[in-house]
Design an enzyme around this catalytic site. Sequence first.
Site, mmCIF file in Angstrom:
data_model
loop_
_atom_site.group_PDB
_atom_site.id
_atom_site.type_symbol
_atom_site.label_atom_id
_atom_site.label_comp_id
_atom_site.label_asym_id
_atom_site.label_seq_id
_atom_site.Cartn_x
_atom_site.Cartn_y
_atom_site.Cartn_z
ATOM 1 N N ASP A 89 0.857 -1.183 0.000
ATOM 2 C CA ASP A 89 0.000 0.000 0.000
ATOM 3 C C ASP A 89 0.897 1.238 0.000
ATOM 4 O OD1 ASP A 89 -1.852 -2.015 0.467
ATOM 5 O OD2 ASP A 89 -2.978 -0.877 1.962
ATOM 6 N N LYS A 151 -6.903 3.436 -3.026
ATOM 7 C CA LYS A 151 -7.263 3.379 -1.605
ATOM 8 C C LYS A 151 -7.532 4.783 -1.084
ATOM 9 C CE LYS A 151 -5.134 2.041 2.829
ATOM 10 N NZ LYS A 151 -3.964 1.379 3.456
ATOM 11 N N LYS A 182 -10.142 0.186 -2.311
ATOM 12 C CA LYS A 182 -9.967 -0.160 -0.902
ATOM 13 C C LYS A 182 -10.363 1.030 -0.051
ATOM 14 C CE LYS A 182 -6.598 -1.419 2.679
ATOM 15 N NZ LYS A 182 -5.242 -1.932 2.990
#
Length: 222
Positions: A89, A151, A182
């Site tokens: 991430d 995300k 996400k």
Amino acid sequence: MKLNEYIDHTNLKPTATNRDIEKLCVEAARWNFASVCVNPVHIPLAKALLKGTEVKVCTVIGFPLGAISTEMKVAEAKEAYENGCDEFDMVINIGALKEGRFDFVQKEIEAVRYAIDESTLKVIIETGLLSQYEKAMATKIVCDAGADFVKTCTGFTEGKATVADVELLVENSEFYEYTLVKASGGIRTYEDAVALINAGASRLGTSAGVKIMQEAIDNGAF
């Protein structure tokens, strides 16, 4: 819906100890979460603890501000990859996005994408710091760079995951079949989780995974 399979069980606190990571991994294995998300220093421990389970090990790159050089992000990603990390991430360079340096932002994502081969890449755009236009542009950049997920938030700055933001990210990524959304930041309850999944989130980053699952059981949903 198998709610547990949406959850990245997370502990990115600067105070996290080995014992905290052990607890995180035990919980993740028990509930069969999608992954544990830990700081890079904890990757080897998490890999060892989760060996033989289906739970992936996820780490963060350029976290939490995204304000380091591309070269440093790539080096961080390469080391994590060599340590066996499964998912990554990364935080974009938010200042560059706000300056309109979209090519730079995309090339940086592509550089990390290349460094980790075919491993799962999720890109944090920090929705709480962006305008609606910037959120839309950031999502398209992430998709064009070949990332697997866009995300919402780190959870360490302003803002949190919202239904409206997830819907916006889904809308701007819907023509890219390989890029999912996400949601992360402030997800604390079963109701939060369900609302974000219904809005289109395919993964949830939260430190409250166990609490959410217990609430799901109480609601007869697991």
